[in-house]
Design an enzyme around this catalytic site. Structure first.
Site, PDB file in Angstrom:
ATOM      1  CB  ILE A 135      50.415  18.794   7.405  1.00  0.00           C
ATOM      2  CG1 ILE A 135      50.649  17.900   6.446  1.00  0.00           C
ATOM      3  CG2 ILE A 135      50.115  20.062   6.927  1.00  0.00           C
ATOM      4  CD1 ILE A 135      49.748  17.365   5.964  1.00  0.00           C
ATOM      5  CE  LYS A 136      56.794  17.575  13.101  1.00  0.00           C
ATOM      6  NZ  LYS A 136      56.505  19.417  13.438  1.00  0.00           N
ATOM      7  NE  ARG A 137      46.481  17.555   9.730  1.00  0.00           N
ATOM      8  CZ  ARG A 137      46.951  18.768   9.687  1.00  0.00           C
ATOM      9  NH1 ARG A 137      47.684  18.266  11.266  1.00  0.00           N
ATOM     10  NH2 ARG A 137      46.068  19.266   9.681  1.00  0.00           N
ATOM     11  CG  ASP A 189      54.633  20.168  16.053  1.00  0.00           C
ATOM     12  OD1 ASP A 189      55.851  20.399  15.552  1.00  0.00           O
ATOM     13  OD2 ASP A 189      54.868  20.072  14.596  1.00  0.00           O
TER      14      ASP A 189
END
Lengths: 308, 308
Positions: B104-106, A108
């Protein structure tokens, strides 16, 4: 921690890492039953089942291997109890002297990336005290957001002497969709590899950097190029075994010193008892099957390295 | 869930989302003190503090907003108790009728990506039962691994009628390092945008796709192009306020129907009481300051949309 990883590799003579990625379907029925008897068919029950499964495999293999790589997604799918099983697994492996690479693929920006770095590799300040949430030794990091995403990890790595592996060229069939796109005549993954080398210069261990890279075993020719682009970076190599990579494909990922790469196998080790090759162990002795699979993998890679 | 998001936006006339990204330093001292009195200066104490902080802000703003976007990193830094506070926040916001976008940027591959999708948007099978671990309505997804990483999310989205926002062009200064690299004369983010449009066709809601994109407010010109590349995708726009984006920069992210974008503000809302502009509320009334900041943000965007 890169120094400890190298020390462990030399001690075991095994440049491998066991991927602790426990699908519930890998966990033998008797282990599931015992867990469900205690906690019911609940998230807690599933978390207990994968923890017991992991523990037996670690107990059966820890003397042969330098490191483990738990895949957090496999725990996260079981919600909060799954995350507790993840933390318990990390702690147990560390007690056993293993280096723990958290396969978290986080990434991120700014303070958010710092929060991930703190949560997984660092310490969070709470009032006058400090705590380490998940306390892995290494974490995998996604580079799509650029330096803003990576630098907070570097800061924490420097403070804590820990490390990261940055996704460069992943092992999956569609990894080329974006990673192989040509930019001024060279693929994106090479550009990312160059940044890995650059970021890595800031945080050097004795002979290798705290900053490594992930390059899939399924792309050995690219591995050869990337090995040269990032000479001081350890390469974490997924895709051996179940995904199709073989010992002979792996030699290009290593440096002349016999170091520089660590090869992961997950399913191939932890679910070995389900393969025909190891079927004689039976589900009851799944951990012994995993031990044999580790021995076979080490021999395969050792043979390939000696033959080069 | 995209239909519900649009319905909520129309109802509130506010194409905004409040980022619930609670740094401990944002939590007023009296809230921290109360939490530490109960749980000590521990991970549990910090988790309680951010949960109470969130709850008051949600109570003060839920009638004005369609959605919230908790940033999981801010919870993950507090380990397992932090993840429990995350889940509790998701559940509470849903009780209040809000759409929850898990930031969550998974992103991983195959069964691992499926595990993330199941853990956050779907249901995991445990024996004869099914459970939803973190049960957000949307999740943000990192595209670096290509279709193999995204398709498992699409499968779960289809089954559960949920959605994802894929990182296309992020709001941070260094996002261009990889995302702006030119491939056959066009930047990588455009290529990713095209894939978003393509993936999105498979999972359409009434007027927009289940598959949206993240494009930073800090890059309005790129937003203009991407708006056309992905006409049926909602754009989640971070970077408003604290990161420098302004109302007038945002008009390009919207379609002619006044829909198609949802603008996030985190710090600007949840830590409003620390800004000079809202200082008169005082730390005791931080939630009221947040309410006023929401009203001001909605007016700013509304004004910009009317002026175009």
């Amino acid at each position: 921690m890169i120094n400890k990883l190298i020390e462990n590799i030399k001690k075991t003579n095994a440049p491998i890492v066991v991927g602790l990625d426990p699908m519930l379907s890998y966990v033998p029925e008797h282990v599931q039953k015992a867990a469900f008897a205690e906690y019911g068919e609940t998230l807690e029950g599933a978390a207990e089942a994968i923890w017991q499964f992991n523990k037996a495999i670690v107990d059966a293999t820890y003397d042969l291997i330098p490191a483990v790589k738990p895949q957090v997604a496999m725990y996260e799918q079981f919600g909060v109890p799954g995350m507790a099983a993840y933390e318990k697994t990390v702690a147990y492996c560390q007690e056993k002297g293993l280096v723990v690479i958290g396969d978290i693929k986080r990434g991120d920006i700014g303070s958010t990336s710092e929060a991930y770095a703190i949560g997984h590799l660092g310490q969070v300040q709470i009032g006058s005290k400090k705590y380490s949430g998940f306390h892995e030794d290494f974490a995998t990091v996604n580079p799509y957001l650029g330096s803003d995403g990576v630098k907070p990890f570097l800061k924490v790595c420097k403070e804590e002497k820990k490390g990261i592996f940055i996704l460069v060229k992943t092992s999956n069939p569609s990894s080329g969709e974006f990673q192989d796109q040509e930019i001024n005549g060279r693929p994106l993954y090479e550009l990312v590899g160059e940044k890995v080398a650059e970021w890595g210069e800031e945080v050097m261990g004795d002979s290798y950097s705290y900053v490594g890279a992930v390059v899939g075993a399924t792309y050995p020719e690219m591995g050869k190029v990337l090995r040269k682009v990032m000479p001081k970076s350890f390469i974490l190599v997924p895709g051996y075994g179940a995904q199709g990579g073989q010992g002979k494909d792996l030699v290009h990922f290593f440096n002349e010193d016999g170091l520089g790469a660590i090869v992961n196998s997950s399913r191939g080790i932890i679910a070995a008892y389900r393969q025909e090759k190891y079927a004689q162990f039976g589900a009851e002795n799944y951990a012994d099957a995993s031990r044999q699979a580790v021995l076979d993998m080490v021999a395969d890679i050792d043979g390939a390295l000696k033959a080069r």
